[in-house]
Design a protein around this motif. Sequence first.
Motif, PDB file in Angstrom:
ATOM      1  N   ASP B  99       0.831  -1.213   0.000  1.00 41.64           N
ATOM      2  CA  ASP B  99       0.000   0.000   0.000  1.00 41.64           C
ATOM      3  C   ASP B  99       0.864   1.261   0.000  1.00 41.64           C
ATOM      4  OD1 ASP B  99      -1.888  -1.950   0.346  1.00 41.64           O
ATOM      5  OD2 ASP B  99      -2.755  -1.133   2.200  1.00 41.64           O
ATOM      6  N   ALA B 100       2.079   1.140   0.519  1.00 42.12           N
ATOM      7  CA  ALA B 100       2.964   2.303   0.605  1.00 42.12           C
ATOM      8  C   ALA B 100       3.693   2.563  -0.712  1.00 42.12           C
ATOM      9  CB  ALA B 100       3.968   2.108   1.731  1.00 42.12           C
ATOM     10  N   LEU B 101       3.362   1.778  -1.734  1.00 40.98           N
ATOM     11  CA  LEU B 101       3.919   2.008  -3.066  1.00 40.98           C
ATOM     12  C   LEU B 101       2.853   2.497  -4.043  1.00 40.98           C
ATOM     13  CD1 LEU B 101       6.255  -1.054  -3.216  1.00 40.98           C
ATOM     14  CD2 LEU B 101       6.922   1.153  -4.180  1.00 40.98           C
ATOM     15  N   ALA B 102       1.591   2.337  -3.674  1.00 41.37           N
ATOM     16  CA  ALA B 102       0.510   2.653  -4.603  1.00 41.37           C
ATOM     17  C   ALA B 102       0.405   4.160  -4.810  1.00 41.37           C
ATOM     18  CB  ALA B 102      -0.811   2.111  -4.067  1.00 41.37           C
ATOM     19  N   VAL B 103       0.159   4.548  -6.058  1.00 43.11           N
ATOM     20  CA  VAL B 103      -0.001   5.963  -6.381  1.00 43.11           C
ATOM     21  C   VAL B 103      -1.499   6.275  -6.339  1.00 43.11           C
ATOM     22  CG1 VAL B 103       0.482   7.720  -8.125  1.00 43.11           C
ATOM     23  CG2 VAL B 103       2.013   5.761  -7.834  1.00 43.11           C
ATOM     24  N   ALA B 104      -1.859   7.339  -5.638  1.00 44.39           N
ATOM     25  CA  ALA B 104      -3.265   7.571  -5.317  1.00 44.39           C
ATOM     26  C   ALA B 104      -4.180   7.682  -6.544  1.00 44.39           C
ATOM     27  CB  ALA B 104      -3.387   8.814  -4.457  1.00 44.39           C
ATOM     28  N   GLU B 118      10.062 -14.690  -8.386  1.00 45.73           N
ATOM     29  CA  GLU B 118       8.657 -14.339  -8.170  1.00 45.73           C
ATOM     30  C   GLU B 118       8.530 -12.898  -7.669  1.00 45.73           C
ATOM     31  OE1 GLU B 118       6.302 -18.444  -7.227  1.00 45.73           O
ATOM     32  OE2 GLU B 118       7.207 -17.470  -5.484  1.00 45.73           O
ATOM     33  N   VAL B 119       7.297 -12.391  -7.704  1.00 48.88           N
ATOM     34  CA  VAL B 119       7.019 -11.058  -7.149  1.00 48.88           C
ATOM     35  C   VAL B 119       5.864 -11.146  -6.152  1.00 48.88           C
ATOM     36  CG1 VAL B 119       7.837  -9.725  -9.135  1.00 48.88           C
ATOM     37  CG2 VAL B 119       5.445 -10.501  -9.087  1.00 48.88           C
ATOM     38  N   TYR B 120       5.907 -10.258  -5.162  1.00 46.82           N
ATOM     39  CA  TYR B 120       4.737  -9.992  -4.329  1.00 46.82           C
ATOM     40  C   TYR B 120       3.955  -8.898  -5.045  1.00 46.82           C
ATOM     41  CZ  TYR B 120       7.329 -12.260  -0.501  1.00 46.82           C
ATOM     42  OH  TYR B 120       8.020 -13.151   0.279  1.00 46.82           O
ATOM     43  N   TRP B 121       2.653  -9.051  -5.141  1.00 44.46           N
ATOM     44  CA  TRP B 121       1.923  -8.060  -5.935  1.00 44.46           C
ATOM     45  C   TRP B 121       0.498  -7.856  -5.435  1.00 44.46           C
ATOM     46  CZ3 TRP B 121      -2.581  -9.605  -8.294  1.00 44.46           C
ATOM     47  CH2 TRP B 121      -2.779 -11.001  -8.388  1.00 44.46           C
ATOM     48  N   ALA B 122      -0.073  -6.695  -5.815  1.00 41.28           N
ATOM     49  CA  ALA B 122      -1.502  -6.412  -5.657  1.00 41.28           C
ATOM     50  C   ALA B 122      -1.843  -5.286  -6.629  1.00 41.28           C
ATOM     51  CB  ALA B 122      -1.821  -5.997  -4.226  1.00 41.28           C
ATOM     52  N   ARG B 123      -3.124  -5.233  -7.038  1.00 42.34           N
ATOM     53  CA  ARG B 123      -3.569  -4.164  -7.934  1.00 42.34           C
ATOM     54  C   ARG B 123      -4.344  -3.109  -7.148  1.00 42.34           C
ATOM     55  NH1 ARG B 123      -6.589  -7.836 -12.205  1.00 42.34           N
ATOM     56  NH2 ARG B 123      -7.145  -8.781 -10.205  1.00 42.34           N
ATOM     57  N   TYR B 124      -4.223  -1.856  -7.601  1.00 37.98           N
ATOM     58  CA  TYR B 124      -4.837  -0.735  -6.897  1.00 37.98           C
ATOM     59  C   TYR B 124      -5.623   0.125  -7.877  1.00 37.98           C
ATOM     60  CZ  TYR B 124      -1.811  -1.841  -2.959  1.00 37.98           C
ATOM     61  OH  TYR B 124      -1.198  -2.491  -1.919  1.00 37.98           O
ATOM     62  N   ALA B 125      -6.706   0.706  -7.400  1.00 37.87           N
ATOM     63  CA  ALA B 125      -7.442   1.719  -8.161  1.00 37.87           C
ATOM     64  C   ALA B 125      -7.765   2.853  -7.191  1.00 37.87           C
ATOM     65  CB  ALA B 125      -8.729   1.124  -8.742  1.00 37.87           C
ATOM     66  N   ARG B 128      -6.846   2.450  -3.664  1.00 40.26           N
ATOM     67  CA  ARG B 128      -7.424   1.342  -2.875  1.00 40.26           C
ATOM     68  C   ARG B 128      -6.971   0.010  -3.447  1.00 40.26           C
ATOM     69  NH1 ARG B 128     -12.421   3.852  -1.265  1.00 40.26           N
ATOM     70  NH2 ARG B 128     -13.677   1.968  -1.185  1.00 40.26           N
ATOM     71  N   ARG B 129      -6.617  -0.880  -2.549  1.00 45.74           N
ATOM     72  CA  ARG B 129      -6.166  -2.202  -2.985  1.00 45.74           C
ATOM     73  C   ARG B 129      -7.353  -3.036  -3.431  1.00 45.74           C
ATOM     74  NH1 ARG B 129      -4.771  -5.893   0.709  1.00 45.74           N
ATOM     75  NH2 ARG B 129      -4.120  -4.259   2.169  1.00 45.74           N
TER      76      ARG B 129
END
Lengths: 345, 214
Positions: B99-104, B118-125, B128-129
């Motif tokens: 969450d501390a990498l996501a651009v608002a 491998e990567v750790y990942w999540a998508r944001y909009a 918000r994750r």
Amino acid sequence: MSEPLVLGIETSCDETGVGIVRGSTLLADAIASSVEEHARFGGVVPEVASRAHLEAMRPTVGRALETAGVGLDDIDAIAVTAGPGLAGALLVGVAAAKAYALALDRPLYGVNHLSAHVAVDLLENGPLEEPCVALLVSGGHSSVLLVPQVGGEEVTELGATVDDAAGEAYDKVARLLGLPFPGGPPIDRLAREGDPAAIAFPRGLSGPHDPPFAFSFSGLKTAVARWVEGRRRAGEDVPVADVAASFQEAVVDVLTAKAVRAARERGVGHLLLGGGVAANSRLRALAAQRCAEAGLRLRVPRPGLCTDNGAMVAALGAQLVRHGASPSSLDIPADSALSIEDVLV
Amino acid sequence: MFVLAIDTSSAAVSAAVGPIEDPHALVIRTQVNARGHGELLAPTIADCLRSAGVTPAELHAVVAGVGPGPFTGLRVGLVTAISIADARGLPTYGVCSLDALAVADRRVLVATDARRREVYWARYADGRRRDEPSVSRAEDVPLEGCEAMVGAGARQYAEVLGLPLLDGDYPDLRRLVAAAAERVLAGAPSEPLTPLYLRRPDAVAPGQPKAVTP
Ligand SMILES: [Zn+2]
């Protein structure tokens, strides 16, 4: 001035230990062990141990404080095992100790686990004549040490195992006999029903030209395996209690003979036992007998203080404070291979 | 209200100290050293405190990135956060480090280095994750709904992932603190700092001992 109140943290293997001492008085010895999580793997799994240390750290500190009846603000110094041990496990304790030292503004002492095994004896048996000869035996180490001053910054290793540690040999033989991990306690129990002279297992490095204080347990372990396999192959029953007793006798015979010889050759009037294997009943009994025959005084803490714990780290920390050692800096590493001769990092 | 923030979920060893009300006034120190967490974190925190003119006794809360990230470094940050909070009687608040990498204001994929290809990942909009944090090979990461990507893992696998890469490889402690600010200011109950490992320990039960006689 009253003696320093020291909190000690130990995470070098599978026990999260937090001890509190005032000088050489034991106030608390809280332990959380992950040994049951490792049992089905037949040995300590480093990542499992590290995860358990993180979970156990704060509750174990809390239990130690409660038992000692003191608050964190009362603590004068923080001591921690900086090595040797499992790298990832050590790191959890070292990071916690640094954080407590930083947040409380107290000195930090990053200490050697093996020297802590020696220092713990002061908690139970009082001041020690120095210098002292110590036999340290555990799952990771088997060494004879010359300690000029407990809590001084120098230790000399007179001899050590050239292959397996004694505790490691116990674990391997236990597995061979279908006994649970860790192997020390079940072999010790079973051996009481067996004949220690039933099978003549080899005494490693005991010849006249062998190094006087070095140990070797790898050949013994192989000899036990060969003997047991021979029996099984011939379709005969394996007399498990006799095997356990004869194996154990071979281990403790060499350990005590060499340790007693070291004390005599160095002109030291007593022998100190420490480390997890020093909880073994036969080792304690034979050491007592041989020390008595040689006119040596035997010092050995109760079994609960021989195995890894935080009190031993606090005990060594308190001696270092007493002798005016300089505290460690906040950037010390956790050193999995820390030399036995480095008491303070 | 002064907070201490810590994130050790990546190759960066990061700490920050400052007023929770104003993330721009935080003193932030970051050193990139994938194997240095154990040695660098405590001095880095001491440096933040000194530079911010704040003593440990003046802190009100500790905020920590709980990963996902390589285990050894991650644990150094969490046990440090837990122990400092214990020493000073402070509440702790955990934030998913991704969450501390996501651009608002962008729809982004955040991907950090999980090692082992491998990567750790999540998508944001809109900041918000949209996913639970996951670990997988870059080629298996779903890219639907993402217009850009960010993080050291995204940079490392830029060709496989193929999205425009944004700046900022490591968790940003301003965002980490902002993500917890509401809870800190409201005096929300202290939270256990449970690491997001996302992988089980490597361990196999042993088979029969090998015979020593041929
Ligand atoms: Zn030990």
